[in-house]
Design a protein around this motif. Sequence first.
Motif: not given
Ligand code: FMN
Length: 403
Positions: A12-13, A39, A90-92, A96, A104, A122-123, A127
């Motif tokens: 994830t992101g 994702t 991610t937290a997101h 979910k 997704d 990881a965050m 967060m």
């Molecule tokens: C440079 C950058 C780094 C990020 N690192 C994190 C991270 O380590 N942990 C996290 O929960 N969100 C992080 N985010 C925010 C997530 O990318 C964002 O919440 C996104 O919606 C996660 O989507 P997903 O859970 O569907 O992958 C980061 C965003 C950016 C722009």
Amino acid sequence: MLTGKRILLGVTGSIAAYKAAELLRELTRRGAEVTCAMTESASRFVAPLTFQSLSRRPVLTDLYAQDYEGQIAHIAAAGGADLFVVAPATAHTLAKFAHGLADDFVTNLFLAATCPVLLAPAMDAEMWRHPATQANVATLRQRGVQFVGPASGELASGLTGPGRLAEPVEIVGAVEALLARTRDLAGRTLLVTAGPTYEPLDPVRFVGNRSSGRMGFALAEAAAARGARVILVTGPTHLAPPAGAECIRVETTHEMYEAVLARAAGADAVIKAAAPADYRPARVAPSKIKKGREVLTLELTPTPDILAELSRRQGASVLVGFAAETEELVANAREKLRKKNLDLVVANDVGAKDAGFSAETNRVTLVGADGEVETLPLLSKREVAHRILDRVARLLAARPARP
Ligand SMILES: Cc1cc2nc3c(=O)[nH]c(=O)nc-3n(C[C@H](O)[C@H](O)[C@H](O)COP(=O)(O)O)c2cc1C
């Protein structure tokens, strides 16, 4: 080794997404067949091509893509997996998962998978600490989801605190530990007791207790899933015994005593999760006791001590007892361990609301005869069962299987 194991790796992101490539390499190096799902945000950090090249398989990114050999890909992929790992999570995505959203590939896999799930969050520290994230983690833990990390340390944001992705080797260790559970009790017989007992007072009344039987049934289910032959001796409950377990239903402590002692000699381990009454009414009235008396005094007499008798008779079996306490948890557990000559005592604080008798969750301390004291966090009873069985499996590994 992870030879032949089918692992789904969700990415994830998070800024730590690049570390998932190293994790993937470690998993494949150990022989696992890894299918990656990413994702949309994860693809912004690392290209799917990296994961495709390292896993030598297509990466699942688009839920609606037509090119998965005519199959409904998320159902097919989830169905055959031994383990679903999400690293980084991610937290997101944690939110979910906790709320059952499925928009997704990764979130659909989470709902469709019936295999164990391991999450490596990881965050940023804030967060991670946020009550929403903590509540989501607690929900997921209670549903049996496993976590590895996060670690504390320097974060991408420049801050220091909890939120760092666990190191790939640590995640691999957690993967191996989870998968090792799968058949580690094959060839062993486990006798598990569960539930309360009912001690009759008259033809319609009894003296009972609040035990729901959930902990013992969770143990029986987990032991059967790990390949053991399971004999479940249970007091009155409304729970369905796990498929494949031999279930003996009893009502009184005396009946439980007889059933356990008749079967214990053939068991490699006996786990006494039941809460049998220590006392029973000295006399059972032949007809319903009428109301109208000013004072009704009950005389109680001790019931047989199943554990004490077991430890007197048992030689080779591993013996695990439970200590339901409201104070001095570890000291009382040690005392029970010594007095009843047990291998392990599971001490639980039955005074706490989220642990003990009727709760779906439990918070226990495992006290071993080897001196090891392990205090577990609040976990689902299913996960507590597995942690107890991890200890039992270790004890059994040091003893030969019964003929
Ligand atoms: C440079 C950058 C780094 C990020 N690192 C994190 C991270 O380590 N942990 C996290 O929960 N969100 C992080 N985010 C925010 C997530 O990318 C964002 O919440 C996104 O919606 C996660 O989507 P997903 O859970 O569907 O992958 C980061 C965003 C950016 C722009």
